[in-house]
Design a protein around this motif. Structure first.
Motif, mmCIF file in Angstrom:
data_model
loop_
_atom_site.group_PDB
_atom_site.id
_atom_site.type_symbol
_atom_site.label_atom_id
_atom_site.label_comp_id
_atom_site.label_asym_id
_atom_site.label_seq_id
_atom_site.Cartn_x
_atom_site.Cartn_y
_atom_site.Cartn_z
ATOM 1 N N ALA A 1 0.805 -1.226 0.000
ATOM 2 C CA ALA A 1 0.000 0.000 0.000
ATOM 3 C C ALA A 1 0.837 1.274 0.000
ATOM 4 O O ALA A 1 0.332 2.333 -0.357
ATOM 5 C CB ALA A 1 -0.944 0.004 1.207
ATOM 6 N N LEU B 1 -5.374 -7.088 6.259
ATOM 7 C CA LEU B 1 -4.550 -6.515 5.188
ATOM 8 C C LEU B 1 -3.173 -6.173 5.735
ATOM 9 O O LEU B 1 -3.058 -5.474 6.738
ATOM 10 C CB LEU B 1 -5.226 -5.251 4.649
ATOM 11 C CG LEU B 1 -4.541 -4.623 3.439
ATOM 12 C CD1 LEU B 1 -4.782 -5.447 2.194
ATOM 13 C CD2 LEU B 1 -5.031 -3.204 3.231
ATOM 14 N N TRP B 2 -2.148 -6.674 5.057
ATOM 15 C CA TRP B 2 -0.770 -6.346 5.435
ATOM 16 C C TRP B 2 -0.182 -5.413 4.385
ATOM 17 O O TRP B 2 0.073 -5.837 3.251
ATOM 18 C CB TRP B 2 0.083 -7.622 5.488
ATOM 19 C CG TRP B 2 -0.158 -8.486 6.678
ATOM 20 C CD1 TRP B 2 -1.016 -8.269 7.705
ATOM 21 C CD2 TRP B 2 0.504 -9.733 6.982
ATOM 22 N NE1 TRP B 2 -0.939 -9.289 8.617
ATOM 23 C CE2 TRP B 2 -0.015 -10.197 8.203
ATOM 24 C CE3 TRP B 2 1.474 -10.485 6.324
ATOM 25 C CZ2 TRP B 2 0.407 -11.393 8.785
ATOM 26 C CZ3 TRP B 2 1.893 -11.671 6.901
ATOM 27 C CH2 TRP B 2 1.369 -12.116 8.126
ATOM 28 N N PRO B 3 0.073 -4.166 4.748
ATOM 29 C CA PRO B 3 0.622 -3.226 3.761
ATOM 30 C C PRO B 3 2.138 -3.354 3.662
ATOM 31 O O PRO B 3 2.866 -2.397 3.876
ATOM 32 C CB PRO B 3 0.212 -1.861 4.336
ATOM 33 C CG PRO B 3 0.229 -2.077 5.815
ATOM 34 C CD PRO B 3 -0.166 -3.514 6.052
ATOM 35 N N VAL B 4 2.609 -4.538 3.336
ATOM 36 C CA VAL B 4 4.052 -4.800 3.322
ATOM 37 C C VAL B 4 4.641 -4.546 1.943
ATOM 38 O O VAL B 4 3.975 -4.709 0.927
ATOM 39 C CB VAL B 4 4.347 -6.253 3.754
ATOM 40 C CG1 VAL B 4 4.032 -6.428 5.228
ATOM 41 C CG2 VAL B 4 3.540 -7.250 2.932
#
Lengths: 354, 354
Positions: A68, A97-100
């Protein structure tokens, strides 16, 4: 892989002591702590003791990995995410949700904590380091997207070939012969190996050639402003254009607002057809955009189902490609003066809008 | 709180057996399983044994709770989320997004797994069941938003009063005397206690009254279509209006496209000023919207910092309210023919746009 026993041996303490320290379950003297921490550093031990202790437990949580901070979280993304969350909920899973980042570094850190049963990967690159991380850590995963090497990978994706073929065919049938593709900007290092952009542009070049159309592709970042600038440039450099295909959603909104600001009549003088957009975004434009509708609801669900089937030991979901489908609006019509006499003469349809 | 011992006593088994079953560490006979599960059901025991075992460990992960299946995940939301993720990254935390419902049920399930050190709460309701869940589970948290009862709660929020006052003041100074607020739809059960809508409408009624303006408030869902319908209705029911304030972003895009479709000159005949919008959305409109700019980047960071300070035992961040600030565009100007002779006569500014 370095184990707790290796650390204990190196530090000259018991495994229990390492465990106490890692899990903070019993006090450990400062001297012992220092020794254990040095051993961990020397051996490159990752603090994943807890993770392994947890490895046997199922959390019923799955993560969607989405970069993201590198890729814009737009309305299409939101559709993938919410449909995936709904699909997970139906199967009694939680989706988070993982904004990695795309490089896999943060993904590895989060996976080391043993928080999730599996991962749905978004914004897949042709050669994606996150896939390596997922394999190395033994994490079940499914791709929404495709790497170049797909063997053994559970994946679903947009059918870019069919999408582009349907879009070009629709414009061709209306009489358009001077098309431009406003594409992604593959020179941007964040996107040079980004599957959707590479595949769409490849498909367009191939299919436009099959139709015998001149091939004009303009790279464009996915921002409204870049789209407006592309509209300016297009009018100046390719004045005979009668129809514009736009790959990205914000760029498309910029192209249409840029054209109307320049006083161009859409679709009278120019048709505009975004290749991947959601109706909600299309409705923001004036006139409302005719679009190829991104199959986010389908793919968010299919990607999540593909992962959950793995987790549940069910029959694997075969790879699926879903095309974007034509969704009616007010920005595509027959060209006012068809450039080609041959084949494009369905003049009775001139006023037809799609 | 029901303990594992309570369950063991009720089922007539050892605590170890309950633990084996819960953690799947040793096989348990079907009969024993049935007995333990019945005991858990009767006692209302939540399967959080693992969570409690983990309670002492720090994950350095924090969650943003956002009701993504109930509230639209729009461009403003994306700004809050990405700025929060960046703020967390700077402090060596991971921020993840939990799309859990507003009722707190899913939040409780996720918290029970001991996955995160704390929670940033978004889309806060005036009386928010998620706050109770966070308190009961002893989870550190910070609000981006405000409940009615705020004592002892770490929070940051939009300063709705200042935002509305600045917006009304700006329009008043330009000469506008016939204003309409296109508000949220508080009759929608998902939003009846949604802080931003309630507070903005309250502030507007109060401040418009202070200015001696007629108070017209039109409820409107946050969709482009609802905004277009509101524009239609407004033209018919309030034909003397010279300026429109719009609370929600998609509604605002609908209002402006609705007005231009009706052939109204914006801002010549009507000024339009959204109260909470991001520049990216404003740029989608033609003409580009003048907006009060949502302080998403500031609040995403402040909310995350407020939580991390708690986790690190640092001095608490005092509650902060940040107003949306006027951001120039092309949809606000002096009214063509001021309705009021008194006070609005800054005619030299008639052409000024903001």
């Amino acid at each position: 892989m370095v184990t707790m026993r290796d650390v204990a041996d190196r530090a000259g303490v018991s495994i229990a002591t390492v465990s106490f320290l890692l899990n903070d379950t019993k006090p450990v003297t400062a001297a012992t702590r220092a020794r254990v921490e040095q051993a961990m550093a020397e051996l490159g031990y990752r603090r994943n003791a807890v993770a392994r202790a947890l490895a046997s437990r199922r959390t019923h949580i799955i993560a969607m990995a989405y970069p993201a901070l590198e890729h814009r979280f737009g309305m299409s993304t939101a559709e993938f995410f919410t449909s995936a969350a709904e699909a997970a909920r139906k199967e009694a899973y939680h989706l988070v949700l993982w904004p990695v980042g795309n490089d896999g570094v943060e993904l590895r850190e989060l996976l080391g904590q043993g928080l999730v049963d599996g991962v749905v990967l978004m914004e897949v690159q042709l050669d994606d380091p996150r896939v390596d991380v997922l394999r190395e850590t033994g994490t079940p995963f499914a791709l929404i997207g495709r790497t170049t090497e797909l063997e053994g990978l559970s994946h679903v994706d947009i059918d870019f070939d069919t999408t582009v073929r349907d879009a070009v065919g629709h414009l061709y049938d209306l009489g358009h012969r001077e098309l431009v593709l406003v594409s992604g900007d593959l020179a941007d290092p964040r996107f040079h190996a980004y599957g959707p952009w590479v595949r769409t542009e490849d498909a367009y070049r191939r299919i436009a050639a099959e139709y015998g159309l001149p091939i004009v592709v303009m790279p464009c970042s996915d921002t409204t402003q870049a789209g407006q600038e592309a509209a300016d440039r297009l009018i100046q450099e390719h004045p005979k254009t009668t129809a514009i295909l736009v790959l990205n959603e914000y760029a498309a909104l910029g192209v249409i607002s840029g054209l109307t600001r320049l006083g161009r009549d859409v679709p009278g003088e120019l048709s505009v057809l975004p290749l991947l957009m959601v109706p909600e975004t299309a409705a923001l434009s004036n006139p409302e955009l005719t679009i190829m509708r991104t199959p986010g609801p389908e793919l968010g669900q299919l990607g999540t189902d593909a992962l959950i089937r793995q987790l549940e030991g069910a029959d694997p979901l075969p790879p699926q490609l879903v095309p974007a489908k034509l969704y009616p609006g007010a920005t595509v019509a027959a060209p006012r003066a068809p450039r080609s006499k041959g084949g494009g003469g369905r003049r009775g349809e001139r006023k037809a809008r799609s």
